[in-house]
Scaffold this motif. Structure first.
Motif, PDB file in Angstrom:
ATOM      1  N   ASP A   1      -6.894 -10.052  61.073  1.00 13.59           N
ATOM      2  CA  ASP A   1      -7.472 -10.990  60.107  1.00 13.59           C
ATOM      3  C   ASP A   1      -8.655 -11.708  60.740  1.00 13.59           C
ATOM      4  OD1 ASP A   1      -7.883 -12.426  57.810  1.00 13.59           O
ATOM      5  OD2 ASP A   1      -6.300 -13.892  58.191  1.00 13.59           O
TER       6      ASP A   1
ATOM      7  N   GLN B   1     -22.302 -14.995  52.752  1.00 15.42           N
ATOM      8  CA  GLN B   1     -20.950 -14.719  52.284  1.00 15.42           C
ATOM      9  C   GLN B   1     -20.383 -13.542  53.057  1.00 15.42           C
ATOM     10  OE1 GLN B   1     -20.590 -13.581  48.178  1.00 15.42           O
ATOM     11  NE2 GLN B   1     -18.391 -13.925  48.109  1.00 15.42           N
TER      12      GLN B   1
ATOM     13  N   HIS C   1     -17.407 -10.702  53.143  1.00 15.75           N
ATOM     14  CA  HIS C   1     -16.401 -10.021  52.338  1.00 15.75           C
ATOM     15  C   HIS C   1     -15.155  -9.733  53.183  1.00 15.75           C
ATOM     16  CE1 HIS C   1     -19.180  -9.521  48.963  1.00 15.75           C
ATOM     17  NE2 HIS C   1     -20.109  -9.176  49.857  1.00 15.75           N
ATOM     18  N   GLU C   2     -14.162  -9.174  52.549  1.00 20.72           N
ATOM     19  CA  GLU C   2     -12.914  -8.871  53.242  1.00 20.72           C
ATOM     20  C   GLU C   2     -13.194  -7.946  54.424  1.00 20.72           C
ATOM     21  OE1 GLU C   2      -8.921  -9.550  53.833  1.00 20.72           O
ATOM     22  OE2 GLU C   2     -10.218 -10.391  52.275  1.00 20.72           O
ATOM     23  N   PRO C   3     -12.777  -8.327  55.640  1.00 23.11           N
ATOM     24  CA  PRO C   3     -13.132  -7.524  56.818  1.00 23.11           C
ATOM     25  C   PRO C   3     -12.311  -6.245  56.919  1.00 23.11           C
ATOM     26  CG  PRO C   3     -11.720  -9.335  57.465  1.00 23.11           C
ATOM     27  CD  PRO C   3     -11.990  -9.520  55.998  1.00 23.11           C
ATOM     28  N   GLN C   4     -12.882  -5.285  57.568  1.00 21.23           N
ATOM     29  CA  GLN C   4     -12.225  -4.020  57.874  1.00 21.23           C
ATOM     30  C   GLN C   4     -12.376  -3.754  59.363  1.00 21.23           C
ATOM     31  OE1 GLN C   4     -13.717  -0.864  55.410  1.00 21.23           O
ATOM     32  NE2 GLN C   4     -12.887  -1.725  53.530  1.00 21.23           N
TER      33      GLN C   4
ATOM     34  N   SER D   1     -23.133  -4.484  57.746  1.00 23.03           N
ATOM     35  CA  SER D   1     -21.676  -4.470  57.605  1.00 23.03           C
ATOM     36  C   SER D   1     -20.949  -4.589  58.937  1.00 23.03           C
ATOM     37  CB  SER D   1     -21.228  -3.173  56.910  1.00 23.03           C
ATOM     38  OG  SER D   1     -21.645  -2.039  57.663  1.00 23.03           O
TER      39      SER D   1
ATOM     40  N   VAL E   1     -13.865 -15.983  54.976  1.00 22.72           N
ATOM     41  CA  VAL E   1     -13.844 -14.763  54.187  1.00 22.72           C
ATOM     42  C   VAL E   1     -13.771 -15.111  52.700  1.00 22.72           C
ATOM     43  CG1 VAL E   1     -12.584 -12.622  53.731  1.00 22.72           C
ATOM     44  CG2 VAL E   1     -12.784 -13.473  56.062  1.00 22.72           C
ATOM     45  N   ALA E   2     -14.567 -14.409  51.888  1.00 24.11           N
ATOM     46  CA  ALA E   2     -14.594 -14.562  50.431  1.00 24.11           C
ATOM     47  C   ALA E   2     -15.055 -15.952  49.998  1.00 24.11           C
ATOM     48  CB  ALA E   2     -13.234 -14.249  49.819  1.00 24.11           C
ATOM     49  N   SER E   3     -15.787 -16.646  50.848  1.00 26.17           N
ATOM     50  CA  SER E   3     -16.339 -17.948  50.492  1.00 26.17           C
ATOM     51  C   SER E   3     -17.828 -17.958  50.816  1.00 26.17           C
ATOM     52  CB  SER E   3     -15.633 -19.075  51.249  1.00 26.17           C
ATOM     53  OG  SER E   3     -15.821 -18.944  52.638  1.00 26.17           O
TER      54      SER E   3
END
Length: 294
Positions: free
Chosen positions: A75, A125, A127-130, A61, A107-109
Motif C-alpha cells: 500500500d 493526483q 491513482h491506485e498504485p501497482q 506512471s 492516493v485517489a485525492s
C-alpha cells in the motif's frame, strides 16, 4: 516532480502482518544510501526498505523503485512530493525561475496549490498504485545501515523486557485483565506505533508519555496476553487465541471504541449505567443559548 519523503505499507514475509514504514528518505545516485529498518509488531522480524525515486511528469506512471528485505510492499500511504511549475520551467524569461513546492498527496485525492513564482494553479493526483516485481535490485544492509538495524534489534529485546516489567506472561491475563481507571470494561492493551509501548487507552498513553499518541494497529488480549492485529479482532469481536470477547459488536458496528462490553449510545445503555444520565442536570448559561456566534 519527485517524491521527497515516502510512506508505504508493507507485509511481513514471515507472519504476513502489515507494517507501516513512514518518512523514507530517497536514495539518489550521488547521495548516501538511505535505508529504513523497522521491526514487525507481531513477530518482531526486522524488515527494511530502500526507495530510489524517479522523476515524474504529466502522464508518467513510475514513482520510483523499492528494494525490500523481509517484506513486500502492499500500500502507498500519503507521502510528500516536490512539485515544480511546468510553465516556469519552459519559460525563457529570467524572472520566471521555477521554485520547488512541497505538498503531501494521498492516493485517489487531489492536491492543489499555486506556484510561488508565477502563481499559476497546480494540481496533482495519484491513482491506485501497482507494485510490479522486477529483477533483483540493490543489496540491502551494509555498513550504512548497521546502526539502524542494531537499533531495531535492540528495540525488540527492549519490548520483551518491557512486557516482563509490566507483569505480562503469555497465556495468562493482563494485570486487572487489561482495564484501567478510564475504561473499566475494556479488556485489552494497545501498542502505540509512536513509541512502541503498550497502554490500556490513549488517555493512559498521553498521561505517561511526553508526546501525542498515534492510533494503534495491534493490541494485547486482556485474558491471555496474546498480541494481535486490531483489525482481526474487530471482524468477530473475539480474541484469536482464547476466544474471549474483547470488542462488543452491536448491529455489525463497534459499540465501544476502546473495546470491552460497554456502549456509547445512551439510548442503548442500561438504566443502571451511571453514564446514561450523566450531565443531563447541568445548567447552560443563557448567554450561550441566545447570543449568536459572530
Amino acid at each position: 516532480m519527485h517524491c521527497h519523503s515516502l510512506c508505504i505499507g508493507v507485509r511481513c514475509m514471515r507472519c504476513k502482518s502489515s507494517v507501516e514504514i513512514k518518512g523514507i528518505t530517497p536514495t539518489l545516485r550521488t547521495d548516501q544510501d538511505h535505508q529504513m529498518w523497522k521491526t514487525c509488531d507481531t513477530c518482531s522480524t526486522v524488515v527494511g526498505v530502500r526507495f530510489r525515486p524517479d522523476w515524474m511528469f504529466n502522464g508518467s506512471s513510475t514513482l520510483g523503485y523499492l528494494d525490500c528485505s523481509g517484506c513486500v510492499p502492499v500500500d502507498l500511504l500519503p507521502s510528500k512530493l516536490t512539485l515544480s511549475c511546468e510553465s516556469c520551467a519552459m519559460a525563457d524569461a529570467d524572472d520566471a525561475q521555477p521554485k520547488d513546492t512541497l505538498v503531501q498527496v494521498g492516493v485517489a485525492s487531489t492536491s492543489s496549490l499555486n506556484c510561488r513564482s508565477c502563481y499559476a494553479r497546480m494540481s496533482v493526483q495519484l491513482h491506485e498504485p501497482q507494485f510490479v516485481k522486477l529483477q533483483a535490485g540493490l543489496k540491502m544492509g551494509g555498513d550504512s545501515s548497521a546502526a539502524q538495524i542494531s537499533k531495531a534489534v535492540k528495540r525488540k529485546v527492549t519490548r520483551r523486557e518491557e512486557m516482563a516489567l509490566l507483569g505480562v506472561v503469555p497465556g495468562q491475563p493482563l494485570p486487572k485483565t487489561g482495564t484501567c481507571k478510564h475504561f473499566g470494561r475494556s479488556h485489552r492493551w494497545m501498542r502505540f506505533p509512536c513509541c512502541g509501548k503498550t497502554h490500556p487507552c490513549v488517555t493512559c498513553h498521553d498521561d505517561n508519555e511526553d508526546h501525542d499518541h498515534e492510533y494503534a494497529q495491534s493490541m494485547l488480549c486482556g485474558f491471555c496476553a496474546k498480541e494481535q492485529r486490531i483489525s482481526k479482532a474487530e471482524q468477530t469481536g473475539l480474541c484469536i487465541s482464547c476466544g474471549a470477547q474483547v470488542i462488543k459488536k452491536v448491529d455489525g458496528n463497534n459499540a465501544f471504541w476502546q473495546g470491552g462490553k460497554g456502549v456509547r449510545d445512551r439510548t442503548r445503555m442500561s438504566r443502571k449505567d451511571s453514564k446514561k444520565f450523566q450531565g443531563l442536570g447541568k445548567t447552560v448559561a443563557l448567554k450561550n443559548v441566545t447570543t449568536p456566534k459572530k
